[in-house]
Design a protein around this motif. Structure first.
Motif, PDB file in Angstrom:
ATOM      1  N   TYR A  17       0.832  -1.211   0.000  1.00  0.00           N
ATOM      2  CA  TYR A  17       0.000   0.000   0.000  1.00  0.00           C
ATOM      3  C   TYR A  17       0.864   1.256   0.000  1.00  0.00           C
ATOM      4  N   ILE A  18       1.901   1.270   0.818  1.00  0.00           N
ATOM      5  CA  ILE A  18       2.719   2.477   0.979  1.00  0.00           C
ATOM      6  C   ILE A  18       3.460   2.841  -0.302  1.00  0.00           C
ATOM      7  N   VAL A  19       3.874   1.868  -1.095  1.00  0.00           N
ATOM      8  CA  VAL A  19       4.662   2.168  -2.285  1.00  0.00           C
ATOM      9  C   VAL A  19       3.812   2.628  -3.468  1.00  0.00           C
ATOM     10  N   MET A  20       2.489   2.446  -3.408  1.00  0.00           N
ATOM     11  CA  MET A  20       1.649   2.706  -4.577  1.00  0.00           C
ATOM     12  C   MET A  20       1.746   4.119  -5.142  1.00  0.00           C
ATOM     13  N   PRO A  21       1.647   5.175  -4.325  1.00  0.00           N
ATOM     14  CA  PRO A  21       1.731   6.520  -4.916  1.00  0.00           C
ATOM     15  C   PRO A  21       3.026   6.765  -5.670  1.00  0.00           C
ATOM     16  N   GLY A 116      -4.302  -1.807 -13.794  1.00  0.00           N
ATOM     17  CA  GLY A 116      -3.702  -2.422 -12.619  1.00  0.00           C
ATOM     18  C   GLY A 116      -3.295  -1.453 -11.532  1.00  0.00           C
ATOM     19  N   LEU A 117      -2.440  -0.495 -11.845  1.00  0.00           N
ATOM     20  CA  LEU A 117      -1.956   0.419 -10.812  1.00  0.00           C
ATOM     21  C   LEU A 117      -3.086   1.243 -10.215  1.00  0.00           C
ATOM     22  N   ALA A 118      -3.986   1.719 -11.058  1.00  0.00           N
ATOM     23  CA  ALA A 118      -5.078   2.554 -10.567  1.00  0.00           C
ATOM     24  C   ALA A 118      -5.977   1.781  -9.604  1.00  0.00           C
ATOM     25  N   VAL A 119      -6.274   0.523  -9.927  1.00  0.00           N
ATOM     26  CA  VAL A 119      -7.119  -0.293  -9.053  1.00  0.00           C
ATOM     27  C   VAL A 119      -6.386  -0.627  -7.763  1.00  0.00           C
ATOM     28  N   LEU A 120      -5.123  -1.010  -7.853  1.00  0.00           N
ATOM     29  CA  LEU A 120      -4.363  -1.320  -6.645  1.00  0.00           C
ATOM     30  C   LEU A 120      -4.284  -0.115  -5.724  1.00  0.00           C
ATOM     31  N   HIS A 125      -5.934   1.912  -0.737  1.00  0.00           N
ATOM     32  CA  HIS A 125      -6.242   3.087   0.089  1.00  0.00           C
ATOM     33  C   HIS A 125      -7.519   2.840   0.895  1.00  0.00           C
ATOM     34  N   LEU A 126      -8.517   2.257   0.251  1.00  0.00           N
ATOM     35  CA  LEU A 126      -9.755   1.935   0.951  1.00  0.00           C
ATOM     36  C   LEU A 126      -9.492   0.996   2.131  1.00  0.00           C
ATOM     37  N   ILE A 127      -8.692  -0.038   1.885  1.00  0.00           N
ATOM     38  CA  ILE A 127      -8.466  -1.069   2.894  1.00  0.00           C
ATOM     39  C   ILE A 127      -7.572  -0.578   4.031  1.00  0.00           C
ATOM     40  N   TRP A 128      -6.509   0.176   3.693  1.00  0.00           N
ATOM     41  CA  TRP A 128      -5.457   0.469   4.660  1.00  0.00           C
ATOM     42  C   TRP A 128      -5.483   1.876   5.268  1.00  0.00           C
ATOM     43  N   SER A 129      -6.196   2.799   4.659  1.00  0.00           N
ATOM     44  CA  SER A 129      -6.109   4.186   5.133  1.00  0.00           C
ATOM     45  C   SER A 129      -6.827   4.412   6.454  1.00  0.00           C
ATOM     46  N   GLY A 130      -7.782   3.535   6.799  1.00  0.00           N
ATOM     47  CA  GLY A 130      -8.540   3.724   8.025  1.00  0.00           C
ATOM     48  C   GLY A 130      -9.682   4.705   7.889  1.00  0.00           C
ATOM     49  N   GLU A 131      -9.976   5.124   6.662  1.00  0.00           N
ATOM     50  CA  GLU A 131     -11.051   6.103   6.469  1.00  0.00           C
ATOM     51  C   GLU A 131     -12.436   5.495   6.709  1.00  0.00           C
TER      52      GLU A 131
END
Length: 216
Positions: A17-21, A116-120, A125-131
């Motif tokens: 998750y952290i490396v995606m941006p 791929g990248l856009a979906v990941l 972000h949905l799963i890990w951000s805690g929003e």
């Protein structure tokens, strides 16, 4: 010349998750292409991996993942629910998993369709951000996929109909991951050289520039 790397990536990995941006930034700013290769988490592929690990492995992982996200300027909270069901008391994983196979198939399908990248990025972000709590409930996942230009209902129907083919593709990703030089995620393999972990991103870019990767 476009410089291509293979990205081995898991929906259960905070470091993925952290490396995606930064990977999105790589494609945006350089003559580079990221070939998304989703894999199942090590907890599903090798359930005994964590059961046999030192308890400090987990406590350090939780502390380090939060710190690494903070350092990257990203929010992080352990997912609710966890993409991989686990009994934390025994550190064991049931064979039947309610989320991770669906997520990984969706990731593979998105990669095949050029999203791929856009979906990941959107789903991690949905799963890990805690929003949100219950990322798997309501329309949270559908809205995340919509941000990536995808339709969840259509993709869910496709991943169910093509489950055997997608599972075979994911298994091939996992075999190629080991051939690439590591079993963990995120693993980025460029020109036969493995770079394991989000903290190897700068070295990856350095190597790619050494080999002629130019800015856009």
């Amino acid at each position: 010349m476009t410089h291509t790397l293979d990205l081995y990536w898991s929906f259960r990995s905070p470091y993925s998750y952290i490396v995606m941006p930064r990977l999105l930034e790589l494609e945006r700013n350089f003559d580079a292409r990221v070939n998304v290769r989703p894999v199942l988490p090590i907890a599903v592929r090798q359930p005994e991996f964590f059961a046999n690990s030192d308890p400090l492995w987990f406590s350090y992982l939780f502390r380090d993942s939060v710190r690494s996200a903070e350092f990257a300027g990203m929010p992080l909270r352990w997912p609710r629910p966890d993409p991989v069901a686990m009994d934390f008391a025994t550190r064991t994983y049931p064979k039947e998993q309610p989320h991770i196979h669906r997520l990984t198939r969706l990731g593979q399908l998105a990669a095949e369709r050029g999203h791929g990248l856009a979906v990941l990025r959107a789903v991690s972000h949905l799963i890990w951000s805690g929003e949100v709590d219950g990322w798997n409930e309501g329309d949270h996942l559908a809205l995340a996929l919509a941000k990536a230009g995808c339709d969840l209902a259509e993709m869910d129907a496709a991943q169910q109909a093509e489950a055997a083919r997608l599972d075979a593709a994911i298994a091939q990703n996992e075999a190629d991951q080991r051939t690439g030089g590591h079993y963990g995620v995120p693993l980025m393999v460029y020109d036969g050289e493995p770079f394991f972990g989000q903290d190897r991103y700068d070295q990856l870019v350095w190597r790619m520039q050494q080999k002629g990767m130019a800015a856009r």
